[in-house]
Design a protein around this motif. Structure first.
Motif, PDB file in Angstrom:
ATOM      1  N   VAL A  71       0.855  -0.722  -0.273  1.00  0.00           N
ATOM      2  CA  VAL A  71      -0.216  -0.011   0.189  1.00  0.00           C
ATOM      3  C   VAL A  71       1.026   1.535   0.180  1.00  0.00           C
ATOM      4  O   VAL A  71       0.886   2.299  -0.398  1.00  0.00           O
ATOM      5  CB  VAL A  71      -0.869  -0.136   1.344  1.00  0.00           C
ATOM      6  N   MET A  74       2.788   1.837  -3.608  1.00  0.00           N
ATOM      7  CA  MET A  74       1.630   1.669  -4.237  1.00  0.00           C
ATOM      8  C   MET A  74       1.072   3.284  -4.146  1.00  0.00           C
ATOM      9  O   MET A  74       1.099   4.359  -5.109  1.00  0.00           O
ATOM     10  CB  MET A  74       0.185   1.043  -4.335  1.00  0.00           C
ATOM     11  N   ILE A  75       0.605   3.958  -2.291  1.00  0.00           N
ATOM     12  CA  ILE A  75       0.613   5.146  -2.430  1.00  0.00           C
ATOM     13  C   ILE A  75       2.126   5.797  -3.441  1.00  0.00           C
ATOM     14  O   ILE A  75       1.783   6.959  -3.991  1.00  0.00           O
ATOM     15  CB  ILE A  75       0.191   6.190  -1.193  1.00  0.00           C
ATOM     16  N   PHE A  78       1.798   6.053  -7.760  1.00  0.00           N
ATOM     17  CA  PHE A  78       0.601   6.263  -7.688  1.00  0.00           C
ATOM     18  C   PHE A  78      -0.026   7.632  -7.115  1.00  0.00           C
ATOM     19  O   PHE A  78      -0.832   7.942  -8.268  1.00  0.00           O
ATOM     20  CB  PHE A  78      -0.961   5.557  -8.222  1.00  0.00           C
ATOM     21  N   ALA A  79       0.028   8.186  -6.015  1.00  0.00           N
ATOM     22  CA  ALA A  79      -0.679   8.693  -5.239  1.00  0.00           C
ATOM     23  C   ALA A  79      -0.185   9.728  -5.133  1.00  0.00           C
ATOM     24  O   ALA A  79      -0.542  10.222  -3.435  1.00  0.00           O
ATOM     25  CB  ALA A  79      -2.235   8.809  -4.656  1.00  0.00           C
TER      26      ALA A  79
ATOM     27  N   ALA B  58      -5.520  -0.758  -6.665  1.00  0.00           N
ATOM     28  CA  ALA B  58      -5.050   0.092  -7.219  1.00  0.00           C
ATOM     29  C   ALA B  58      -5.989   0.985  -8.159  1.00  0.00           C
ATOM     30  O   ALA B  58      -6.431   1.959  -8.047  1.00  0.00           O
ATOM     31  CB  ALA B  58      -4.201  -0.298  -8.039  1.00  0.00           C
ATOM     32  N   MET B  61      -8.453   2.436  -5.714  1.00  0.00           N
ATOM     33  CA  MET B  61      -7.634   3.832  -5.167  1.00  0.00           C
ATOM     34  C   MET B  61      -8.056   5.371  -6.396  1.00  0.00           C
ATOM     35  O   MET B  61      -8.600   6.032  -5.498  1.00  0.00           O
ATOM     36  CB  MET B  61      -6.543   3.595  -5.206  1.00  0.00           C
ATOM     37  N   GLY B  63      -6.116   7.877  -8.021  1.00  0.00           N
ATOM     38  CA  GLY B  63      -5.337   8.345  -7.889  1.00  0.00           C
ATOM     39  C   GLY B  63      -5.486   9.212  -6.854  1.00  0.00           C
ATOM     40  O   GLY B  63      -4.785  10.337  -6.864  1.00  0.00           O
ATOM     41  N   LEU B  68      -7.573   5.168  -0.481  1.00  0.00           N
ATOM     42  CA  LEU B  68      -6.789   3.853  -0.323  1.00  0.00           C
ATOM     43  C   LEU B  68      -6.837   3.310   1.025  1.00  0.00           C
ATOM     44  O   LEU B  68      -7.132   2.390   1.496  1.00  0.00           O
ATOM     45  CB  LEU B  68      -5.235   4.022  -1.316  1.00  0.00           C
TER      46      LEU B  68
END
Lengths: 91, 94
Positions: A71, A74-75, A78-79, B58, B61, B63, B68
């Protein structure tokens, strides 16, 4: 090298590092836990139910560590919450 | 309407993902003693469960890291619930 490039580089590197460490740790712990539990079941088959339940609780703890690392990376990839901040500060 | 229900829905999706992930783990652990290749079973189970869970996360989420976080909160809540259920079962048995 401007601020955005630096933030992107550090984010990508950290995401990779997070995933690498987050894979090694749980893998070692899980392998050890499963090996010991199977040994215990082989020695005391009558206790298999209790051992299985305890093994499940332990593995649930261990595997969620890997998910947390997933997680986080991923953050970061992508974010990234800091991305907008540095983008506005840089321009 | 969608605005109000967004966070509860994401939390519920996290609960569902948690049920899938830890339900699959329970299924695997129960089959472990009888399995011919315990290592293969464990690895395959982990790969499939993680791929589905992380893929769904994913996608959900979209973006935004707060979305998330909501999914992860549901996921952790389901883990807490399932682990506590197993512990209670243990206490009753012994």
């Amino acid at each position: 090298m401007n601020a955005e490039t630096l933030v992107a580089m550090v984010s990508i590197f950290t995401a990779g590092l997070t995933m690498g460490l987050g894979a090694i740790g749980p893998a070692l712990g899980e392998g050890r836990a499963v090996a010991q539990a199977l040994l215990a079941i082989a020695q005391q088959p009558d206790e298999a139910n209790t051992i299985t339940r305890t093994l499940f609780v332990g593995l649930a703890m261990v595997e969620s560590t890997a998910i947390y690392c997933f997680v986080i990376s991923m953050i970061l990839l992508f974010a990234n919450p800091y991305w907008d901040h540095f983008l506005s500060a840089g321009s | 309407m969608t605005e109000v229900w967004r966070w509860p829905l994401l939390f519920a999706a996290g609960l569902g993902l948690g049920a899938f992930f830890y339900g699959g783990l329970w299924w695997t652990v129960k089959r472990l003693p009888a399995a011919g290749h315990p290592v293969l079973l464990m690895l395959a189970s982990f790969a499939v469960r993680t791929a589905v869970t992380v893929g769904m996360m994913a996608g959900l989420m979209a973006g935004d890291w707060r979305r998330l976080a909501a999914v992860l909160a549901g996921f952790v809540a389901m883990r807490f619930f399932l682990v506590r259920r197993q512990r209670r079962h243990d206490a009753v048995q012994s």
